[in-house]
Design a protein around this motif. Sequence first.
Motif, PDB file in Angstrom:
ATOM      1  N   TRP A   1     -40.346  23.332   2.207  1.00  0.00           N
ATOM      2  CA  TRP A   1     -41.167  23.445   2.483  1.00  0.00           C
ATOM      3  C   TRP A   1     -42.686  24.658   2.144  1.00  0.00           C
ATOM      4  CZ3 TRP A   1     -43.277  18.783   2.180  1.00  0.00           C
ATOM      5  CH2 TRP A   1     -42.352  17.459   2.492  1.00  0.00           C
ATOM      6  N   LEU A   2     -41.972  25.377   2.857  1.00  0.00           N
ATOM      7  CA  LEU A   2     -42.906  26.505   2.714  1.00  0.00           C
ATOM      8  C   LEU A   2     -43.392  26.655   1.251  1.00  0.00           C
ATOM      9  CD1 LEU A   2     -44.686  28.898   3.926  1.00  0.00           C
ATOM     10  CD2 LEU A   2     -42.201  29.946   3.486  1.00  0.00           C
ATOM     11  N   LEU A   3     -42.296  26.614   0.509  1.00  0.00           N
ATOM     12  CA  LEU A   3     -42.513  27.101  -0.729  1.00  0.00           C
ATOM     13  C   LEU A   3     -43.755  26.510  -1.406  1.00  0.00           C
ATOM     14  CD1 LEU A   3     -38.982  28.065  -2.042  1.00  0.00           C
ATOM     15  CD2 LEU A   3     -41.117  29.046  -1.760  1.00  0.00           C
ATOM     16  N   LEU A   4     -43.418  24.999  -1.192  1.00  0.00           N
ATOM     17  CA  LEU A   4     -44.782  23.851  -2.054  1.00  0.00           C
ATOM     18  C   LEU A   4     -45.821  23.631  -1.320  1.00  0.00           C
ATOM     19  CD1 LEU A   4     -42.399  20.463  -0.799  1.00  0.00           C
ATOM     20  CD2 LEU A   4     -42.845  20.972  -3.747  1.00  0.00           C
ATOM     21  N   ALA A   5     -45.366  24.726   0.311  1.00  0.00           N
ATOM     22  CA  ALA A   5     -47.574  24.760   0.639  1.00  0.00           C
ATOM     23  C   ALA A   5     -47.967  25.813   0.083  1.00  0.00           C
ATOM     24  CB  ALA A   5     -47.298  24.656   2.018  1.00  0.00           C
ATOM     25  N   VAL A   6     -47.030  26.036  -0.814  1.00  0.00           N
ATOM     26  CA  VAL A   6     -47.474  27.974  -1.096  1.00  0.00           C
ATOM     27  C   VAL A   6     -47.886  26.731  -2.728  1.00  0.00           C
ATOM     28  CG1 VAL A   6     -46.920  29.755  -2.498  1.00  0.00           C
ATOM     29  CG2 VAL A   6     -46.519  29.429   0.054  1.00  0.00           C
ATOM     30  N   ALA A   7     -47.001  26.507  -3.556  1.00  0.00           N
ATOM     31  CA  ALA A   7     -47.614  25.404  -4.642  1.00  0.00           C
ATOM     32  C   ALA A   7     -48.510  25.085  -4.885  1.00  0.00           C
ATOM     33  CB  ALA A   7     -46.215  25.125  -5.200  1.00  0.00           C
ATOM     34  N   ALA A   8     -48.836  24.608  -3.910  1.00  0.00           N
ATOM     35  CA  ALA A   8     -49.837  23.567  -4.037  1.00  0.00           C
ATOM     36  C   ALA A   8     -51.754  24.110  -3.357  1.00  0.00           C
ATOM     37  CB  ALA A   8     -50.256  22.611  -2.902  1.00  0.00           C
ATOM     38  N   MET A   9     -51.390  25.116  -2.749  1.00  0.00           N
ATOM     39  CA  MET A   9     -52.691  26.630  -2.549  1.00  0.00           C
ATOM     40  C   MET A   9     -52.658  27.188  -3.493  1.00  0.00           C
ATOM     41  SD  MET A   9     -52.087  27.972   1.203  1.00  0.00           S
ATOM     42  CE  MET A   9     -51.693  29.119   0.804  1.00  0.00           C
ATOM     43  N   PHE A  10     -51.712  27.459  -4.477  1.00  0.00           N
ATOM     44  CA  PHE A  10     -52.224  28.133  -5.791  1.00  0.00           C
ATOM     45  C   PHE A  10     -52.648  26.986  -6.867  1.00  0.00           C
ATOM     46  CE2 PHE A  10     -48.949  31.536  -4.807  1.00  0.00           C
ATOM     47  CZ  PHE A  10     -49.862  32.544  -5.249  1.00  0.00           C
ATOM     48  N   LEU A  11     -51.922  26.042  -6.691  1.00  0.00           N
ATOM     49  CA  LEU A  11     -52.571  25.101  -7.598  1.00  0.00           C
ATOM     50  C   LEU A  11     -54.116  24.364  -7.346  1.00  0.00           C
ATOM     51  CD1 LEU A  11     -51.832  22.892 -10.120  1.00  0.00           C
ATOM     52  CD2 LEU A  11     -51.294  21.120  -7.472  1.00  0.00           C
ATOM     53  N   LEU A  12     -54.323  24.336  -5.822  1.00  0.00           N
ATOM     54  CA  LEU A  12     -56.301  24.081  -5.184  1.00  0.00           C
ATOM     55  C   LEU A  12     -56.435  25.348  -5.522  1.00  0.00           C
ATOM     56  CD1 LEU A  12     -55.483  22.457  -1.773  1.00  0.00           C
ATOM     57  CD2 LEU A  12     -56.517  21.743  -4.195  1.00  0.00           C
ATOM     58  N   ALA A  13     -56.135  26.283  -6.207  1.00  0.00           N
ATOM     59  CA  ALA A  13     -56.657  28.122  -6.437  1.00  0.00           C
ATOM     60  C   ALA A  13     -57.342  28.072  -7.757  1.00  0.00           C
ATOM     61  CB  ALA A  13     -56.388  29.393  -5.910  1.00  0.00           C
ATOM     62  N   CYS A  14     -56.071  27.598  -8.505  1.00  0.00           N
ATOM     63  CA  CYS A  14     -56.678  27.060  -9.902  1.00  0.00           C
ATOM     64  C   CYS A  14     -57.633  26.172 -10.267  1.00  0.00           C
ATOM     65  CB  CYS A  14     -55.297  26.884 -10.658  1.00  0.00           C
ATOM     66  SG  CYS A  14     -54.456  28.713 -10.994  1.00  0.00           S
TER      67      CYS A  14
END
Length: 78
Positions: free
Chosen positions: A52-65
């Motif tokens: 779940w932590l890794l999914l949250a970090v991936a979502a943050m990177f996706l939003l930043a991109c």
Amino acid sequence: MKRRRRFARDGSLPRAPSPPRAAHCGALLASAANEQFFRGGATSTGLHGLAWLLLAVAAMFLLACAADRSLSRVGRDL
């Protein structure tokens, strides 16, 4: 083909390049996450929490991109 020197002129070994600071920060954060989620040992609950932590970090990177407007200029001739 010219051979590179194995030793420096003073006889010492050449220094290896140091890894980037981001690699050190990433390793520290990964170690802290492992400690937090696997405190009592490697369990299924800890693995799911880490996922779940890794999914949250991936979502943050996706939003930043997605929010980066400069990416629309990539590949264009200037």
